[in-house]
Design an enzyme around this catalytic site. Sequence first.
Site, PDB file in Angstrom:
ATOM      1  N   ASN A   1       0.770  -1.207   0.036  1.00 32.61           N
ATOM      2  CA  ASN A   1       0.085  -0.154   0.068  1.00 32.61           C
ATOM      3  C   ASN A   1       0.871   1.383   0.036  1.00 32.61           C
ATOM      4  OD1 ASN A   1       0.502   0.682   2.902  1.00 32.61           O
ATOM      5  ND2 ASN A   1      -0.560  -1.143   3.267  1.00 32.61           N
TER       6      ASN A   1
ATOM      7  N   PRO B   1      -3.277 -12.068   9.467  1.00 33.23           N
ATOM      8  CA  PRO B   1      -3.769 -11.981  10.902  1.00 33.23           C
ATOM      9  C   PRO B   1      -3.952 -10.573  11.174  1.00 33.23           C
ATOM     10  CG  PRO B   1      -1.487 -12.435  10.814  1.00 33.23           C
ATOM     11  CD  PRO B   1      -1.971 -12.435   9.471  1.00 33.23           C
TER      12      PRO B   1
ATOM     13  N   PHE C   1      -5.202   2.379  14.718  1.00 29.35           N
ATOM     14  CA  PHE C   1      -5.728   3.403  13.510  1.00 29.35           C
ATOM     15  C   PHE C   1      -6.504   3.155  12.432  1.00 29.35           C
ATOM     16  CE2 PHE C   1      -2.065   5.832  15.317  1.00 29.35           C
ATOM     17  CZ  PHE C   1      -2.084   7.303  14.567  1.00 29.35           C
TER      18      PHE C   1
END
Length: 407
Positions: free
Chosen positions: A216, A311, A331
């Site tokens: 990302n 996970p 977050f």
Amino acid sequence: MTDHAILSGKRVLLVIAGGIAAYKSLDLIRRLRERGVTVRAVLTNAGGRFVTPLSVQALTEHTVYQDLWSLTDESEMGHIQLSRAADLVVVAPATADLLARMAAGMADDLAATVLLATDKPVLVAPAMNVRMWQHPATQANMALLERRGVRRVGPNEGVMACNEYGPGRMSEPMEIVDAIAAHFADAAHKPLAGRRALVTSGPTHEPIDPVRYIANRSSGKQGHAIAGALARLGAAVTLVSGPTRLPDPPGCAVVPIETAREMLAACEAALPADVAVCAAAVADWRVAGASDRKLKKDGGGPPALALAENPDILATLSKAGERRPALVVGFAAETGDVVATATAKRARKGCDWIVANDVSLGTTTFGGADNTVHLIRESGVESWPTMGKDAVAARLAEAVAAHFQTV
């Protein structure tokens, strides 16, 4: 609190290097002594060409140390003891040569040896010709030293002794006194001393094959800033970081990882902790069967990639039983209905706080310098104005400290 109150009783080791600004160091000694500071001095050979040992000794009322090989000095106070007998080491003036030797870890004279051997904080006041200060080598050396935790005051702009104008003038004595007082004021404000903090930061890289991965846009800037802010408040910080281009925050133990599963294992190994801040942008999925060879175009179309769920690190830490941190902060990087979505995430994950921000296209949150966040707690939502990521980190660290002062 006045600088007199902050500085009274402190011990400073002053390293005076060779530059015309060395004359200001005499006034600096006087100003520090007026405020109750004990000053010892190391004078380099070049420094001794600008100020005399007798002048420095008269002002400090202590032996002036110059020679690494002086048997008398070594028997009375060896360079190891000298480097650690102060509360702060100040280099003023800090010449380009001495900054370079500090960065390289050299020990070719008493000053460099003391600076290499010290376990105390170091503050430098650079002083040199403007071209020398602006040279890429000096800038790189200074940047490296600052990453290692060396603090800096100045240099100022002005007319040089060589009649050139620009940045390079050593800060004035009272500016250096203020910087020294600020250092001790910061050191006194350690509300998280004795606390252990775990912070995650950056992206994770989930391999497709040996050369490709799923990732990302996270830069890690916010997570790294939070780790640094918690460390500055006295916490013992373990930073578990995915791949970034950022320097390690001073005072943090950094554990580099690549995948989500590696991040979870590193987090569990870092427990117990008093607070965990999960700021990393962890990939939700990984390729179920990553290839051990580079996938090739064979004319049969793109390969089918079967995905498996990674996970959930935040949820795992929030449900860690006896090893659960007392405060777990997550977050939520959202692209719409930020507060409502993040509030639901807080309940679902079981964490104590959620820091929510908008990462929609055009916000520049990912990779940018600023952030606009909402701190969501059981007591309600606190929306913060847009600010730099360092400021967000400092405010969050102060909130963490305030939390532990009330429990």
